[in-house]
Design an enzyme around this catalytic site. Sequence first.
Site, short mmCIF file in Angstrom:
data_model
loop_
_atom_site.label_atom_id
_atom_site.label_comp_id
_atom_site.label_asym_id
_atom_site.label_seq_id
_atom_site.Cartn_x
_atom_site.Cartn_y
_atom_site.Cartn_z
N GLU A 49 0.84 -1.19 0.00
CA GLU A 49 0.00 0.00 0.00
C GLU A 49 0.88 1.24 0.00
O GLU A 49 2.02 1.22 0.46
CB GLU A 49 -0.91 -0.01 1.24
CG GLU A 49 -1.91 1.14 1.29
CD GLU A 49 -2.93 0.98 2.40
OE1 GLU A 49 -3.85 1.81 2.48
OE2 GLU A 49 -2.82 0.02 3.19
N ASN A 196 -12.78 -1.15 -0.63
CA ASN A 196 -12.03 -1.76 0.47
C ASN A 196 -12.62 -1.30 1.80
O ASN A 196 -12.91 -0.11 1.98
CB ASN A 196 -10.56 -1.33 0.40
CG ASN A 196 -9.81 -1.65 1.69
OD1 ASN A 196 -9.47 -2.81 1.95
ND2 ASN A 196 -9.55 -0.63 2.50
N GLU A 197 -12.79 -2.24 2.72
CA GLU A 197 -13.27 -1.92 4.07
C GLU A 197 -14.43 -0.91 4.02
O GLU A 197 -14.39 0.15 4.65
CB GLU A 197 -12.14 -1.41 4.97
CG GLU A 197 -11.16 -2.50 5.31
CD GLU A 197 -10.15 -2.09 6.39
OE1 GLU A 197 -10.25 -0.97 6.92
OE2 GLU A 197 -9.28 -2.92 6.72
N TYR A 262 -6.68 -8.41 12.08
CA TYR A 262 -5.34 -8.12 12.54
C TYR A 262 -5.15 -8.66 13.96
O TYR A 262 -6.04 -8.55 14.80
CB TYR A 262 -5.06 -6.62 12.53
CG TYR A 262 -4.84 -6.06 11.15
CD1 TYR A 262 -3.60 -6.14 10.53
CD2 TYR A 262 -5.89 -5.47 10.44
CE1 TYR A 262 -3.39 -5.63 9.25
CE2 TYR A 262 -5.70 -4.97 9.16
CZ TYR A 262 -4.44 -5.06 8.57
OH TYR A 262 -4.23 -4.57 7.31
N GLU A 319 -6.40 -9.06 4.16
CA GLU A 319 -5.53 -8.32 5.09
C GLU A 319 -5.47 -9.10 6.39
O GLU A 319 -6.50 -9.36 7.01
CB GLU A 319 -6.06 -6.89 5.36
CG GLU A 319 -5.88 -5.94 4.19
CD GLU A 319 -6.23 -4.49 4.55
OE1 GLU A 319 -6.02 -4.11 5.73
OE2 GLU A 319 -6.70 -3.77 3.66
N GLN A 368 2.23 -5.95 5.83
CA GLN A 368 2.39 -5.73 4.41
C GLN A 368 3.77 -6.20 3.97
O GLN A 368 4.53 -6.72 4.78
CB GLN A 368 2.16 -4.26 4.09
CG GLN A 368 0.72 -3.82 4.28
CD GLN A 368 0.48 -2.38 3.88
OE1 GLN A 368 1.31 -1.73 3.24
NE2 GLN A 368 -0.65 -1.84 4.28
#
Length: 515
Positions: A49, A196-197, A262, A319, A368
């Site tokens: 990103e 996204n999201e 996460y 993610e 990432q």
Amino acid sequence: MKASIRRWLALAACGLSLPLSAAEISRIEIDSTQPGPRIHRDIYGQFAEHLGRGIYEGIWVGEDSEIENIRGFRTDVIEALREIKVPLVRWPGGCFADEYRWRDGIGPRDQRPVRVNTHWGGVPEDNAFGTHEFFELVELLGAEAYVNGNLGTGTPREMAEWLEYMTGDSNSAVVEERRKNGRDKPWKVTYFGVGNEAWGCGGNMRPEYYADLYNHYATFLKSPHGTRPKLVASGGTDVRTDWTEVLSANIRDAGGISHHFYTLPTGNWNDKGEATGFGEDMWISTLWQTLRMDEFIRKNKKVLDKNDPEKKLDFYVDEWGTWYNPEKGREPGFLYQQNTLRDALVAALNFNIFHDHADRVTMTNIAQMVNVLQAMILTEGEQMVLTPTYHTFGMYKVFQDATALPLEIENPLSYSHGDVIVPAISASAARGKNGRLYLSLVNLNPDSAQQVAVRVKGEEVKEAEGQLLTANQMDAHNTFAKPQAIKPAGYRAKANTGSLTLEVPAKSVLVVALN
């Protein structure tokens, strides 16, 4: 993750503890006669990103840089990523994607406009790394492309024209613009994300509203016959299943639904925990949090099995990874963090979970790739260091496109600290593309080695040979001063009187071929 491991997690959730007997031996039986689904190579995908030094300096330095480069790409980083066979790269975000104007990143670099990266640090974005540079990156790596479109602030026309720019083969104005910018043949886009999201930084939407927008935008996403990418619908996060419920019942023409999770040691976004210098309480809580991935996938798969029994939709964890408090003295918005042995175990545990759900989980992206969150690589100017997570990816590359094999853990041992309990061993087995049988073992206990007796149904196993990753300290990590402090070592064990027993050292990741 197997039923026995889920049982340990259920006990932990109830605050119960069980005794750990280091003298006992766990037994694993692999059934090679019942092959399961393919472990898709894209499970080992990466995420890059426009965030901090993830792309600029981490990957792209420009042709005029004093850092050795291949047409602007860091030579050392490219060579390192090739070594672990990166199969897929997701770009340009992330939250950044829903403010990205793709036309800013094409044409002569000295004429590209400068924008402000409002999501990550408020720094200038000069758009030197754009569409052409991204596809050159994936071609250098021999990887596939996952492009995330701008639903949050973009229009259907803007998104449709970007896909046409990348994949078109006609003489339309958009395609001729690509040719003018130096690319005659179209690129292959394997996955294309529609936003996204959407539940958060992508627009704070309800799933019903996003489902309508998805169908609206997807209607106009067109490419030549046989080149259409798998469209990715922006799904939920953590324990939520409502996004999967609504999307799987209402969207059309999607390849899969995404999900984000996460690992935070504390489970608290306001104080996530430190990347280094942690105690055993943060060691076990991090691993416990990571193992919740199995629960989240199972619950979403149950919804998919109800609404999509023909399995037309895959489940993409695009993610995942650890997220700690910002490193002291660094820009908080750059999300730079150190990477330790604990992160290596987090990666391995996730891989074993993904393998166990390979019937639906066919693509994931760690967050990432370079210099951001749970990175493969850290850079500082001309210096580069490989992280323990990088080494885990390297050890597990034998599982790319392998065939999953069922296994049972008999007499599973547990590891506990305080009121938290997790399994002592996590395991996964598969038949590689080369025909060899591979076994991965993760010892979650930071203090005690584990003895694991291995049997393969219908086969005699004479020896195991592979690589082991471990260290003396829980937060062992590589630095620019000591870049080889933690790295894999060779491992071999031979059967004794027809029985193969593997000793798995404390806090370690082991991947072996069974011969």
